[in-house]
Design an enzyme around this catalytic site. Structure first.
Site: not given
Ligand code: DNO
Length: 388
Positions: A236, A274, A301, A348-349
């Site tokens: 990530h 991401c 993500h 993501d979020h």
């Molecule tokens: C936040 C996430 C991070 C991610 C880590 C992956 O929302 O994207 O916590 O899970 O960095 O290892």
């Protein structure tokens, strides 16, 4: 064109968002980890299987492990790093034996993702996560009092940081400390101010070159195991994608990724794409990066950010902000067509919206805010599918 697999992150049985909420949101997959296991310990097979059964009982599948955290000793190649790498390898094998196929991890020193506001007010009364450089500087220079921190920020940021710090009351200071050091889920470590400074001090001799080398040595050891056991490792990116607190960050740019994927070269040495993390840098052209790394994207993500040109950003609606979501998703779906199974993605979020505001959930991981993000992304994928 084939849609990406819809998944949602779940923090395990103690998460205020339940598996059935995820099912109601329309996802078919779950992204989770055994968060209760201390960083560095082996994940036992029975614990993995227990969690898997729980997910399957709710009619969902465990699509991605996020994350198997990498111990600080491994990042520093110091202390008990050899034992921690052995444990990491055992966890990879155990996960493979339980039928898992994708492991997300990161190589950010000391802190995982970092924000300065967990409740940034949006016009309609909902809230978002936000990162503001002056607030980070206020914490760094006036609360943590890290030696020489002031040299890391431009004078105009320091001016704002000082003004911001001066008007903070005790509670607001404590809130800022816990937001930065203990507030975010998924980061497996929490620190007091003293522990945090000690953790930073351990990196005194580790610059970006050394950290890169430590990552390469780690990958040279674990990727052959992942290959043998058919586990896709998906690193990530750094969030935010630039150094903070004087720590090096080496997973931020397109060239960082190219370097990581080249050593060792393997189908199983891949990335988590991401959009929210990469997207904060102007020099990261996201559609081009999807093309460049198309063979190595094991997990996605999807999230957008809105930046203000001064190093600050907040998390925007999934289809707004700076991320060209249509172009990115269209390219990802083209890649999907070349795969035997769809690449898993998660919204993501999400914002805190409607009943999220009355309910307990982890910052960024509200039920309704993410459901909205997922629904919008599903609509986008549906339209792309019909356009052909
Ligand atoms: C936040 C996430 C991070 C991610 C880590 C992956 O929302 O994207 O916590 O899970 O960095 O290892």
């Amino acid at each position: 064109m084939m849609a990406l697999q819809e998944t949602m992150r779940w923090f395990g049985p103690s998460d205020g968002v339940r598996l059935y909420d995820i099912r109601q949101a329309g996802a078919t997959g779950v992204v989770t980890a055994l968060h209760e296991i201390p960083n560095g310990d082996i994940w036992p097979i029975d614990a993995i299987l227990g969690r898997k059964r729980l997910i399957e009982k709710a009619g969902l599948s465990w699509s991605v492990v996020e994350s198997v955290p990498v111990h600080e000793d491994i990042k520093l190649r110091g202390g008990k790093y050899k034992a921690y790498i052995e444990n990491y390898i055992r966890t990879i094998i155990n996960l493979a034996e339980c039928g898992l196929e994708v492991i997300c991890y990161n190589f950010m020193p000391v802190l995982d993702w970092t924000r300065t506001d967990l409740d940034y007010q949006l016009p309609g009364g909902g809230s978002a996560l936000r990162f503001e450089l002056a607030k980070l500087a206020a914490f760094d220079c006036y609360i943590l009092k890290r030696p020489l921190a002031i040299d890391d920020y431009p004078p105009q940021i320091m001016k704002k940081a000082e003004a911001f710090y001066r008007q903070l009351n005790r509670n607001e200071q404590d809130d800022l400390i816990s937001t930065i050091l203990a507030g975010l889920p998924g980061a497996e470590e929490t620190y007091s101010l003293e522990d945090f400074q000690r953790a930073l001090d351990r990196y005194d001799e580790t610059d970006a070159g050394k950290l890169r080398e430590n990552l390469k040595l780690f990958l040279e050891t674990i990727i052959p195991v992942a290959e043998e056991h058919k586990i896709n490792m998906a690193i990530h990116p750094d969030d935010p994608p630039f150094p903070i607190f004087g720590l090096p960050r080496v997973v931020s740019t397109s060239d960082d990724i190219a370097g990581i994927l080249a050593n060792p070269k393997s189908d199983f040495n891949g990335i988590t794409f991401c959009t929210g993390s990469f997207g904060v840098r102007k020099d990261n052209d996201l559609p081009l990066m999807v093309e460049r790394f198309k063979e190595s994207i094991h997990f996605v993500h999807l999230r957008s950010t809105q930046e203000d040109g001064k190093g600050n950003f907040y998390e925007a609606n999934h289809l707004q902000g700076n991320v060209p979501m249509f172009e990115v998703v269209q390219r990802l779906m083209r890649i999907n067509n070349t795969r035997t199974a769809p690449i898993p993605m998660r919204p993501d979020h999400g914002h805190r919206l409607l009943d999220d505001l009355k309910r307990q959930s982890n910052p960024g991981y509200s039920a309704i805010g993410r459901l909205k993000g997922l629904a919008e992304l599903r609509g986008l994928m549906h339209a792309i599918q019909h356009l052909g």
